[in-house]
Write an enzyme that holds these catalytic residues in place. Structure first.
Site, PDB file in Angstrom:
ATOM      1  N   GLU A 127     -10.543   4.172  -9.722  1.00 16.60           N
ATOM      2  CA  GLU A 127      -9.692   3.061 -10.325  1.00 16.60           C
ATOM      3  C   GLU A 127      -9.483   3.232 -11.989  1.00 16.60           C
ATOM      4  O   GLU A 127      -8.722   3.219 -12.676  1.00 16.60           O
ATOM      5  CB  GLU A 127      -9.978   1.625 -10.070  1.00 16.60           C
ATOM      6  CG  GLU A 127      -9.473   1.264  -8.562  1.00 16.60           C
ATOM      7  CD  GLU A 127      -9.834  -0.072  -8.235  1.00 16.60           C
ATOM      8  OE1 GLU A 127      -9.052  -0.902  -7.992  1.00 16.60           O
ATOM      9  OE2 GLU A 127     -10.877  -0.396  -8.359  1.00 16.60           O
ATOM     10  N   GLU A 165     -12.399   1.568  -0.270  1.00 18.75           N
ATOM     11  CA  GLU A 165     -12.568   0.037  -0.099  1.00 18.75           C
ATOM     12  C   GLU A 165     -12.459  -0.565   1.206  1.00 18.75           C
ATOM     13  O   GLU A 165     -13.026  -1.217   1.778  1.00 18.75           O
ATOM     14  CB  GLU A 165     -12.142  -0.798  -1.106  1.00 18.75           C
ATOM     15  CG  GLU A 165     -12.519  -0.538  -2.348  1.00 18.75           C
ATOM     16  CD  GLU A 165     -12.025   0.628  -3.152  1.00 18.75           C
ATOM     17  OE1 GLU A 165     -12.036   0.508  -4.554  1.00 18.75           O
ATOM     18  OE2 GLU A 165     -11.195   1.158  -2.920  1.00 18.75           O
TER      19      GLU A 165
END
Length: 687
Positions: free
Chosen positions: A115, A137
């Site tokens: 990210e 995730e």
């Protein structure tokens, strides 16, 4: 400092992530350091040519701090949301700096680490196959909450981004370049830095694609009728896969689509709220506990004797070139181990070797000379194993570890066939070997610490996950898996619809329905295991001989329905068509069976958790992590639950005891919870 700030004569600032500890993680230390770095960049903007973001660690950035995430609750969610939004604001300020920002990715960048990279205008990664990039995730019951969903959707479009987000794929650098996740590959650390600096020189005033005037997500535009088909079908397709047991993929889909239809900053808010919903829920806590903390403890050697030096297998002998033996040979050869694959004829050995490099097929024990590990993988027959093991032991190195791939036969008994039982151990692989991650290591009564440690190291060497259990019939995985399958067949005998049993099992999250998996392992094998158990322990005749499940199995086998390999069992297998439940099972159906859907589901799940508890009480299992990880990776217990023992924790110990007592009163004493669980529940002590 957690982030080193260095500006050179050309005005290029290098931000080097170097947090305390072995890896960079997204916690308070990172938040404070990144905040200070971004503020300084903004203050010195006029004197800066660009920014290179890299790492001083082996990995670029490991992601969110799961020690913090697992403590999130609805009560402290507001505080967590504030922290998360501030982390995202920092990254937003970085990409709106007005100067080129390049991620020089010198190690794996997963989750929060990727990210951060996505917030950079350009991404260069070292071309090293050990590096992994992506947003995994969802495999821990979460979604990317640091801008990952928002940026990836805008970078690629909704449809290309969804598989990466919903399956948590981790890509090697070359594949990441092909997928559009990174812009360039570097051949060395020096090339990585030079490519980053060259891009800065060539692009003095870059913008992210989503910050260009008039930008829209490539494949989802509000009001575009071409999109409606995708939006209508996607939730149904997803529900068919997850059966509603896994909230994370559903929230990923919602965040991706909803975020695509609003502006960038609103999309970040949407993503953050879905993230917190997941992070404060029980499924994420189950999955983080098992697939992060417990799995990491296992691979770090938690069940390995600590005082034995690390070792590697250089030459492996495999006895039996059938499906299991050839699979073991294949994964070992791919890990760089020299493999000798032995069978009764050269032709059988050659078929098992499949022409793969690194595997020598043979029918001679003499070719096992020099082997430091031998794994027997012949049929589940004690007499056969007793014949092949001593000959292999005498041909291999004098200190070679000798192992059996048995799935049920006690290791201590099999060890009597070899001259040195201290060097004998169980290595129980799962089928198909190349795909299944687990290996169950079984320690016999006389197995030495050295043999255990060497077996453990070998399992890690071939890229598998080892769990360690003590000896008993069926050990842990086969015992517990057997309880699952037997319970399902018992319900068939009681008149419960086979289709209901299969559908409820899959809806609950089991990898395969119990009747389908019965066919895969064969009905005859289940009867052979029962017969061997009776031969070894006649006192078990009452429990095993009178079990209604075995009466059903015996009837089907007598009619030639032995399982998939025999042409049919509980299912029919039409050539070129999809399997379907054999209509002849209607003979067992009863309208008054009286077993509710909830009872079917709980019987299938509870019987496995209760068998796990017995294994723990008997000392077969010595680790909660081995139980949980082994149950999911070994026999497909629902991953959302975190495993057989974590299932009890998330259910609530007191509530589990109460429900188990109901099942015992209604369906039999096999559901009666052991005293150890009642005491644990009374103390309020989770596993």
């Amino acid at each position: 400092m957690a982030i080193h700030y260095e500006r050179d004569a050309e005005g290029v600032v290098t931000l080097t992530l170097d947090m305390s500890g072995s890896a960079n993680v997204m916690n308070a230390e990172y938040h404070e350091a990144m905040g200070a770095a971004v503020a300084r960049l903004e203050a010195e903007r006029d004197d800066i040519a660009g920014v290179v973001l890299t790492s001083a660690k082996k990995t670029f950035f490991a992601g969110g701090d799961l020690n913090l995430l697992i403590t999130l609750t609805p009560e402290n969610a507001g505080e967590a949301l504030g922290f998360l939004e501030d982390v995202k604001r920092q990254l937003r300020r970085l990409e709106l700096l007005g100067k080129p920002v390049v991620a020089a990715i010198n190690g794996s960048a997963l989750g929060g680490g990727f990210e951060i990279a996505l917030a950079c205008h350009h991404r260069v990664v070292l071309d090293d196959d050990r590096i992994r990039l992506g947003l995994p995730e969802v495999t821990l019951g979460l979604l990317p909450g640091g801008g990952g969903v928002t940026r990836l959707v805008r970078l690629l479009g909704v449809q290309p981004a969804l598989p990466l987000l919903m399956e948590g794929k981790q890509l090697r650098p070359a594949r990441a370049l092909q997928a559009g996740l990174v812009h360039a590959l570097a051949s060395s650390e020096e090339d990585l830095v030079e490519r980053a600096r060259a891009w800065i020189r060539a692009n003095p005033e870059p913008r992210q694609p989503w910050d260009e005037p008039g930008y829209a997500v490539p494949d989802v535009r509000f009001g575009d009728p071409a999109v409606y088909g995708l939006l209508a079908a996607a939730p149904a397709v997803l529900r068919k896969k997850t059966h509603g047991a896994y909230p994370a993929p559903e929230r990923v889909l919602a965040a991706a689509v909803e975020g695509a239809l609003v502006d960038f900053d609103t999309a970040l808010e949407v993503e953050g709220r879905y993230f917190l919903e997941l992070a404060t829920g029980q499924v994420a806590k189950n999955m983080i506990s098992t697939f992060w903390f417990q799995l990491n403890a296992i691979t770090a050697g938690g069940s390995r004797p600590a005082d034995v030096p690390a070792s590697k297998v250089t030459r492996l002998g495999v006895l039996g070139a059938g499906m299991m033996g050839s699979g073991i040979a294949e994964v070992s050869a791919k890990a760089g181990i020299e493999v000798v694959l032995k069978d009764v004829t050269p032709e059988a050995a050659e078929r098992g070797a499949k022409g793969l490099p690194g595997i020598t097929p043979t029918d001679s024990d003499a070719d096992l000379a020099g082997c430091d590990l031998v794994i027997e993988a012949v049929f589940e027959d004690r007499a056969l194993k007793n014949r092949v093991l001593p000959a292999a032991e005498s041909a291999a190195l004098p200190d070679a570890v000798i192992a059996s791939n048995t799935s049920t036969l006690p290791i201590t008994g099999l060890a009597e066939a070899v001259a040195d039982p201290a060097r004998f151990i169980g290595l129980h692989f799962f089928s198909p070997v190349p795909k299944m991650r687990l290996v169950e290591i079984i320690r016999g009564e006389r197995t030495s610490d050295e043999a255990l440690a060497r077996a453990f190291d070998y399992v890690l060497q071939i890229g598998k996950t080892p769990i360690v259990v003590n000896d008993s019939r069926g050990f842990y995985t086969s015992r517990t898996f057997g309880a699952y399958v037997t319970e399902a067949v018992s319900m068939v005998a009681e008149g419960v619809s086979p289709a209901l049993i299969e559908n409820v099992a899959r809806r609950a999250g089991m990898a395969v329905g119990p009747l389908a998996v019965s066919d895969e392992v064969t009905l005859t094998l289940q009867l052979k295991i029962r017969d061997q158990a009776l031969a070894d322990d006649p006192s078990a005749a009452g429990a095993l001989g009178d079990h209604p499940a075995f009466a059903v199995l015996e009837e089907l086998v007598a009619e030639g329905r032995t399982g998939r390999s025999g042409g049919g069992g509980f299912y029919e297998y039409p050539e070129g068509g999809k399997k379907f439940l054999w209509p002849g099972l209607a003979r067992y159906a009863r309208d008054d069976a009286g077993v509710t859907e909830r009872d079917v589901e709980d019987r299938l799940l509870f019987v496995q958790s209760l068998e796990t508890l017995r294994c723990l009480d008997e000392g077969v299992l010595t680790s909660v992590g081995d139980a949980n990880v082994g149950s999911v990776l070994g026999f497909g217990f629902p991953a959302w639950s975190g495993g057989t023992l974590q299932f009890i924790v998330s259910y609530g110990l007191g509530a589990f005891v109460e429900r188990a007592d109901y099942l015992a009163d209604t369906y039999g004493e096999r559901f009666r919870p052991p005293a150890s669980l009642r005491e644990r529940a009374a103390r309020g002590e989770p596993f």
